[in-house]
Design an enzyme around this catalytic site. Sequence first.
Site, PDB file in Angstrom:
ATOM      1  N   GLY A 278       0.879  -1.168   0.000  1.00  0.00           N
ATOM      2  CA  GLY A 278       0.000   0.000   0.000  1.00  0.00           C
ATOM      3  C   GLY A 278       0.910   1.209   0.000  1.00  0.00           C
ATOM      4  O   GLY A 278       2.012   1.154  -0.543  1.00  0.00           O
ATOM      5  N   CYS A 281       3.386   5.249  -2.638  1.00  0.00           N
ATOM      6  CA  CYS A 281       4.247   5.109  -3.828  1.00  0.00           C
ATOM      7  C   CYS A 281       3.840   4.008  -4.792  1.00  0.00           C
ATOM      8  O   CYS A 281       3.493   4.287  -5.943  1.00  0.00           O
ATOM      9  CB  CYS A 281       5.689   4.919  -3.398  1.00  0.00           C
ATOM     10  SG  CYS A 281       6.359   6.416  -2.670  1.00  0.00           S
ATOM     11  N   ARG A 348      -2.305   5.987   3.678  1.00  0.00           N
ATOM     12  CA  ARG A 348      -2.659   6.113   2.262  1.00  0.00           C
ATOM     13  C   ARG A 348      -2.606   4.743   1.594  1.00  0.00           C
ATOM     14  O   ARG A 348      -1.629   4.018   1.737  1.00  0.00           O
ATOM     15  CB  ARG A 348      -1.710   7.099   1.564  1.00  0.00           C
ATOM     16  CG  ARG A 348      -2.042   8.543   1.918  1.00  0.00           C
ATOM     17  CD  ARG A 348      -1.068   9.501   1.302  1.00  0.00           C
ATOM     18  NE  ARG A 348       0.243   9.431   1.934  1.00  0.00           N
ATOM     19  CZ  ARG A 348       1.292  10.141   1.543  1.00  0.00           C
ATOM     20  NH1 ARG A 348       1.208  10.946   0.513  1.00  0.00           N
ATOM     21  NH2 ARG A 348       2.439  10.053   2.198  1.00  0.00           N
TER      22      ARG A 348
END
Length: 458
Positions: A278, A281, A348
């Site tokens: 995850g 990047c 994120r």
Amino acid sequence: MKVAIIGTGYVGLTTAVVLAYLNHDVAAVDKDESKLNLLQEGKSPIHEPGIQSLLEEVQHTIRFTPSVAEVVPEAELILIAVGTPPKKNGEADTRHVEQAAREVAEVCLPDRHYTLVVKSTVPIGTNRRVVEVVEDVFSARGVRGNISVASNPEFLQEGLALQGAFYPDRIVVGANSDEAIDTLRHLYQPILEQTFDPPSEFPRPAAYHLPPMMTTDPSSAEMIKYAANTFLALKISFINEIAGLCEEVDADVTEVARGIGLDARIGSQFLRAGLGWGGSCYPKDTAALLRVAAQSGYEMPITEAARTVNFRQRERIVEKLHGTLGTLKGKTIGVLGLAFKPNTDDVREAPALDIIRELIATGATVRAHDPIAIPNAQAALHRENTTTPELQFTEDVYELSYDADALVLVTEWDFYHKLELRKLAKQMKTPILIDGRNVYSPEEARVAGFHYIGIGRV
Ligand code: UDX
């Protein structure tokens, strides 16, 4: 050297602090007022091991300001480290990079030479675009400015950012100008020659070798960043695909990874099977690379497959829960770990969030824990209205497991390695443990009373 850094996210702030530690005179610019306030008070807005104490240590060689005009004219080198968020179609949005270049060109002095370095991860061809932006501003100003543009991709890993900045494997510079290459070599000299005294929290690793500074053309430098991330992402997806087959044929993927990793051509790193990648990047960069390819009419089936396998890992966890519990409606599932990886509060593209969304959608109650990422996870889920009474957050793992039907370990925080498994298992309704990162020994977990299910092992 006088250095201006535009953008104080993970890349900008880490770079600023490290360059200040190396005795460069650093000014960092950010327009986000709340971030700036924290930084001006000497507080880090990001959670990254060691950054707070280093920030305090370099107070005298670093300053933070909202104004490009205040710091750029006197700088010798300007680093652009602003975000390149994904557009809806996956393409990286370079608007902030171009805007930063424009602002730099507007305030630089025409009789001085500057090196303008793009550190943000950007699509191939952005360096050329930055040169055009700068030239447009110069012609509008009616001046013959002197800016050399270079690309210097950043390879930092969250949670290990400072370690990687002090002791990188390599430094990549893409530039057409010798002057820019020389300036960057001078900037990184203390790292290239390891002449600095290591900070107490980051001693030099015993086996560390001096890193090469590789110089190349700007487009290749831009491509190196995407290719490196995509290769690492597909290495993880590969082992996850093998893990799925291991489950079918009663093999153990951790043994397989050990066996293939001993081959020097393959290497042992990034072969940890589990819930996959995850973060800010791999998901974004693989999607952006596919967009770059699509714009050229070029197909990249390997990159596509790496993404498919990766996101399937999250679904497979929920399938494993179905497999043991039957319906999940009305069941209580404890989720251990919300951050996309340990030692960060970054959520994120975190696997945990997808798993929570799916569990809530199937009617389960979710109790979630993380040592530090609860506020960020709450905020992310709140933004998309996934806040229901069926989703609770707790800072106490033992409270979380009480009367629960299953636990799912999503992030391999050290904290979870040390849990008292016997105590956890005892107070659960059904002691099912889905170990999404293969943290525990299956035998140990079973002895503690768990019905243990790992990834790719029996
Ligand atoms: C990555 C690159 O490592 C870095 O060079 C680049 O600059 C940015 O992207 P980062 O996303 O911070 O860094 O973390 P990384 O350590 O690479 O891990 C990414 C994800 O892969 C995490 O979710 C991690 O849990 C997962 N992972 C990693 C695995 O599932 N298995 C592994 O073997 C390694």
